[in-house]
Design an enzyme around this catalytic site. Structure first.
Site, PDB file in Angstrom:
ATOM      1  N   HIS A  54       0.837  -1.196   0.000  1.00 14.66           N
ATOM      2  CA  HIS A  54       0.000   0.000   0.000  1.00 14.66           C
ATOM      3  C   HIS A  54       0.876   1.252   0.000  1.00 14.66           C
ATOM      4  CE1 HIS A  54      -3.921  -2.062   1.577  1.00 14.66           C
ATOM      5  NE2 HIS A  54      -3.430  -2.632   0.491  1.00 14.66           N
ATOM      6  N   GLU A  56       1.173   3.776   2.020  1.00 13.92           N
ATOM      7  CA  GLU A  56       1.847   4.136   3.258  1.00 13.92           C
ATOM      8  C   GLU A  56       3.147   3.345   3.423  1.00 13.92           C
ATOM      9  OE1 GLU A  56      -2.644   4.040   4.276  1.00 13.92           O
ATOM     10  OE2 GLU A  56      -1.282   3.185   2.789  1.00 13.92           O
ATOM     11  N   CYS A  79      -5.369   1.291   6.327  1.00 13.01           N
ATOM     12  CA  CYS A  79      -6.065   0.037   6.617  1.00 13.01           C
ATOM     13  C   CYS A  79      -5.547  -0.569   7.913  1.00 13.01           C
ATOM     14  CB  CYS A  79      -5.912  -0.937   5.463  1.00 13.01           C
ATOM     15  SG  CYS A  79      -4.251  -1.642   5.296  1.00 13.01           S
ATOM     16  N   CYS A  88      -1.607  -1.479   7.442  1.00 11.80           N
ATOM     17  CA  CYS A  88      -0.737  -0.303   7.343  1.00 11.80           C
ATOM     18  C   CYS A  88      -0.569   0.370   8.706  1.00 11.80           C
ATOM     19  CB  CYS A  88      -1.311   0.693   6.345  1.00 11.80           C
ATOM     20  SG  CYS A  88      -1.186   0.149   4.629  1.00 11.80           S
ATOM     21  N   ALA A 158     -22.112  11.442 -28.195  1.00  9.19           N
ATOM     22  CA  ALA A 158     -21.849  12.539 -29.123  1.00  9.19           C
ATOM     23  C   ALA A 158     -23.078  12.703 -29.994  1.00  9.19           C
ATOM     24  CB  ALA A 158     -20.626  12.235 -29.982  1.00  9.19           C
ATOM     25  N   ARG A 188     -11.902   7.262 -21.325  1.00  8.31           N
ATOM     26  CA  ARG A 188     -12.098   5.856 -20.963  1.00  8.31           C
ATOM     27  C   ARG A 188     -11.056   5.361 -19.966  1.00  8.31           C
ATOM     28  NH1 ARG A 188     -13.182   3.796 -27.172  1.00  8.31           N
ATOM     29  NH2 ARG A 188     -15.415   4.295 -27.258  1.00  8.31           N
ATOM     30  N   LEU A 208     -13.839  -0.397 -28.375  1.00  8.12           N
ATOM     31  CA  LEU A 208     -13.883   0.206 -27.039  1.00  8.12           C
ATOM     32  C   LEU A 208     -12.500   0.265 -26.389  1.00  8.12           C
ATOM     33  CD1 LEU A 208     -17.206  -1.382 -25.665  1.00  8.12           C
ATOM     34  CD2 LEU A 208     -16.886   0.794 -26.867  1.00  8.12           C
ATOM     35  N   SER A 222     -29.455  -9.318 -23.281  1.00  9.69           N
ATOM     36  CA  SER A 222     -30.369 -10.290 -22.659  1.00  9.69           C
ATOM     37  C   SER A 222     -30.436 -11.609 -23.411  1.00  9.69           C
ATOM     38  CB  SER A 222     -31.777  -9.704 -22.558  1.00  9.69           C
ATOM     39  OG  SER A 222     -31.789  -8.566 -21.732  1.00  9.69           O
ATOM     40  N   GLY A 292     -26.752   3.119 -26.560  1.00  5.82           N
ATOM     41  CA  GLY A 292     -27.662   3.821 -27.443  1.00  5.82           C
ATOM     42  C   GLY A 292     -28.795   4.441 -26.643  1.00  5.82           C
TER      43      GLY A 292
END
Length: 360
Positions: A54, A56, A79, A88, A158, A188, A208, A222, A292
């Site tokens: 981490h 720290e 933490c 930490c 857009a 992104r 993407l 779906s 969409g």
């Protein structure tokens, strides 16, 4: 420079360091730490990768013996539990740090307030609140997922000046200019995942991609209609790709997708809130929705969007049957329209970017 100004300067440096972990530490938060002694920085660090030390610990390692009697600035409560790494708080106490300045309390119930309590019991002074709003904003997905059980969600599209995202034939290449499209790739990078609907995946066959990294791709589908030869499916073994389906999706198609490397999430309902709750539980804390009109409509109807980013191009497409960015049934009265806040406007080459929040 007074104490408050100095504290903000060191915390701002911690936030700069924290951001370096973007795309590497999720589902953990981005954290940066700065060790200061006698008004001078003697060590700094950040959480570099999930499962690694981490912030720290990284900063204290670099400070070494100079950490004794120092002040540790960190943008999130340290933490206090064993996870991928030791607590930490133990390391902070062992290093002889005299004071911890933390921007904000950790929203994770495993830690929330407990890290501060342990430090105070061990004789370490604790101050909070320095650049708190900026710190929450940096890890907005982490905070929202731990407080509401939902990811932070931004809707992006857009459109032409007359409000079309595609022509009456469905053609959408390109609504915006080169600079705006470059901005989207950079945008992104700020999100763990990008989400589109099945119609967008089928019609546009998007890759993407991000600017410097490639976020997770999510498709709401779906009936598992996404083609096996689509870019998203063909690259699923290289880039994590999730397709959310319901019981109506053919089992054989689901198996084919999984063999291609797609992670198939099976849900009893296509309710977007349920989908997002499942994604948050899986560790996805921030999502950029590039769907969409129907996906955006579901998003706003369910009250799931936190932010809206719209690129407006100086073009007129026309067409009563042309695609609009938010469809669905719509409202009967303008007084019921969703009112956005914190609106900003900027230029992206010949286009205009409008940013706004759905809630303060």
């Amino acid at each position: 420079m007074n104490r408050r100004d100095a504290g903000e300067r060191f915390m701002r440096r911690g936030l700069e360091l924290a951001r370096r972990g973007l795309g590497e530490v999720e589902p953990n938060p981005m954290v940066g730490a700065v060790v200061v002694r006698g008004g001078r920085v003697v060590g700094e660090g950040w959480h570099r990768r999930f499962g690694g030390p981490h912030a720290e610990v990284d900063a204290l390692d670099r400070a070494g013996a100079r950490a004794k009697g120092a002040t540790l600035f960190v943008n999130l409560e340290p933490c206090c539990h064993f996870g991928k790494t030791p607590p930490c708080t133990d390391r902070i106490v062992a290093a002889g740090v005299k004071e911890v300045v933390a921007a904000v309390k950790d929203p994770n119930p495993i830690v929330s307030g407990k890290g501060f309590s342990i430090l105070r019991r061990k004789g370490v002074a604790v101050r909070t609140g320095t650049l708190e709003a900026e710190s929450v904003r940096l890890n907005r997905g982490f905070f929202k997922s731990h407080t509401l059980g939902l990811p932070y969600v931004a809707a992006k599209w857009a459109m032409t000046l007359d409000g079309k995202i595609a022509t009456r034939t469905g053609d959408s290449r390109w609504v915006s200019g080169d600079r705006a499209r470059g901005w989207v790739r950079t945008l992104r990078d700020d999100y763990q995942a990008i989400l589109v609907g099945a119609n967008t995946a089928i019609r546009d066959d998007p890759g993407l991609r991000g600017g410097k990294r490639d976020p997770i791709r999510i498709v709401l589908d779906s009936n598992a209609r996404i083609p096996m030869d689509s870019q998203l499916v063909k690259t699923a073994k290289e880039r994590r790709t999730i397709v959310a389906v319901t019981d109506s999706a053919p089992a054989a198609k689901q198996r084919r997708l999984e063999r291609a490397g797609v992670q198939v999430i099976r849900l009893e309902t296509s309710d977007l809130r349920v989908v997002f709750e499942e994604l948050a539980r899986s560790g996805i804390h921030s999502i950029l929705v590039e769907g969409g009109g129907e996906v955006h409509a579901s998003l706003f109807e369910a009250g799931l969007a936190d932010e809206v980013l719209v690129v407006v191009a100086p073009k007129i497409a026309g067409g009563r049957d042309a695609v609009t960015p938010v469809e669905g049934e719509g409202l009967s009265k303008m007084a019921e329209a969703l009112k956005l806040e914190d609106v900003t406007v900027e230029r992206l080459g010949g286009d205009v970017l409008i940013r706004a929040r759905t809630r303060p």
